[in-house]
Design an enzyme around this catalytic site. Sequence first.
Site, PDB file in Angstrom:
ATOM      1  N   SER A   1       5.170  -1.309   1.305  1.00  0.00           N
ATOM      2  CA  SER A   1       4.506  -2.596   1.509  1.00  0.00           C
ATOM      3  C   SER A   1       3.774  -3.099   0.269  1.00  0.00           C
ATOM      4  O   SER A   1       3.577  -4.305   0.112  1.00  0.00           O
ATOM      5  CB  SER A   1       3.511  -2.498   2.667  1.00  0.00           C
ATOM      6  OG  SER A   1       2.530  -1.498   2.404  1.00  0.00           O
TER       7      SER A   1
ATOM      8  N   HIS B  70      -3.885  -3.385   0.841  1.00  0.00           N
ATOM      9  CA  HIS B  70      -2.861  -4.253   0.264  1.00  0.00           C
ATOM     10  C   HIS B  70      -3.505  -5.320  -0.620  1.00  0.00           C
ATOM     11  O   HIS B  70      -4.375  -6.057  -0.156  1.00  0.00           O
ATOM     12  CB  HIS B  70      -2.039  -4.907   1.379  1.00  0.00           C
ATOM     13  CG  HIS B  70      -1.299  -3.910   2.195  1.00  0.00           C
ATOM     14  ND1 HIS B  70      -1.798  -3.406   3.387  1.00  0.00           N
ATOM     15  CD2 HIS B  70      -0.110  -3.302   1.978  1.00  0.00           C
ATOM     16  CE1 HIS B  70      -0.930  -2.525   3.865  1.00  0.00           C
ATOM     17  NE2 HIS B  70       0.101  -2.446   3.036  1.00  0.00           N
TER      18      HIS B  70
ATOM     19  N   ASN C 213       2.625   5.983   1.594  1.00  0.00           N
ATOM     20  CA  ASN C 213       2.608   6.265   3.037  1.00  0.00           C
ATOM     21  C   ASN C 213       2.715   7.760   3.316  1.00  0.00           C
ATOM     22  O   ASN C 213       2.164   8.243   4.310  1.00  0.00           O
ATOM     23  CB  ASN C 213       3.702   5.472   3.747  1.00  0.00           C
ATOM     24  CG  ASN C 213       3.371   3.993   3.767  1.00  0.00           C
ATOM     25  OD1 ASN C 213       2.294   3.600   4.205  1.00  0.00           O
ATOM     26  ND2 ASN C 213       4.272   3.179   3.267  1.00  0.00           N
TER      27      ASN C 213
ATOM     28  N   GLY D  10       5.753   0.193   5.258  1.00  0.00           N
ATOM     29  CA  GLY D  10       5.691   1.433   6.023  1.00  0.00           C
ATOM     30  C   GLY D  10       6.588   2.530   5.505  1.00  0.00           C
ATOM     31  O   GLY D  10       6.592   3.639   6.050  1.00  0.00           O
TER      32      GLY D  10
ATOM     33  N   ASP E  62      -7.662  -5.206   5.031  1.00  0.00           N
ATOM     34  CA  ASP E  62      -7.382  -3.795   5.326  1.00  0.00           C
ATOM     35  C   ASP E  62      -7.786  -2.862   4.186  1.00  0.00           C
ATOM     36  O   ASP E  62      -7.775  -1.653   4.328  1.00  0.00           O
ATOM     37  CB  ASP E  62      -5.912  -3.591   5.691  1.00  0.00           C
ATOM     38  CG  ASP E  62      -4.941  -3.928   4.555  1.00  0.00           C
ATOM     39  OD1 ASP E  62      -5.367  -4.139   3.401  1.00  0.00           O
ATOM     40  OD2 ASP E  62      -3.729  -3.974   4.841  1.00  0.00           O
TER      41      ASP E  62
END
Length: 192
Positions: free
Chosen positions: A23, A170, A86, A57, A167
Amino acid sequence: MFFGLLGSAAAADAKTIMVFGDSLSAGYGLRMEQAWPSLLQQKLGAGWRVINASQSGETTAGGLTRLPAALQRHKPAVVLVELGANDGLRGLPVETARQNLAAIIEQSRRAGAKVALIAIRLPPNFGGPYTAKFDAMYGELAKQYKLAEPPFLFDGIADQPNMFQSDQLHPIAAAQPRLLANVWPVVAPLVK
């Protein structure tokens, strides 16, 4: 998801760079044209076609599974590998991520592509030994495969919360030029 960033006429004569990440390269939370791979296309111009084959993801295992089809479909001259975040966030074994990244490098090279790694670092709350081993993985792979020293994707912004979406994982659109600037030193020699 695959995004070709040039029109079909220009793409016919262009060499291909495939950005193969998660991502952080897919442009999560951004418009496609704001993500650093799109900015890379703008910087390179019509001689190169940037394919953003990044998937939100994605782990190194998932990337390894997707890689053969992506290599066959896009036939890249250059593969920029930005994977591992991840794996780290899930606390997966570093050795497994390392083996997966090694296989991605090897398969990309067998397909005729030049490869560059883009490093990710974990927050310190993941524990010293795990974080140190994870951080060292990219440099060790670069040395093993004689690649350029992997740049840290978030260099210059990692400690700036205002450069991240809510978040705090990102980067925002305003951070994307910095991400490109961080990646550019390993890209430039591969596109000469």
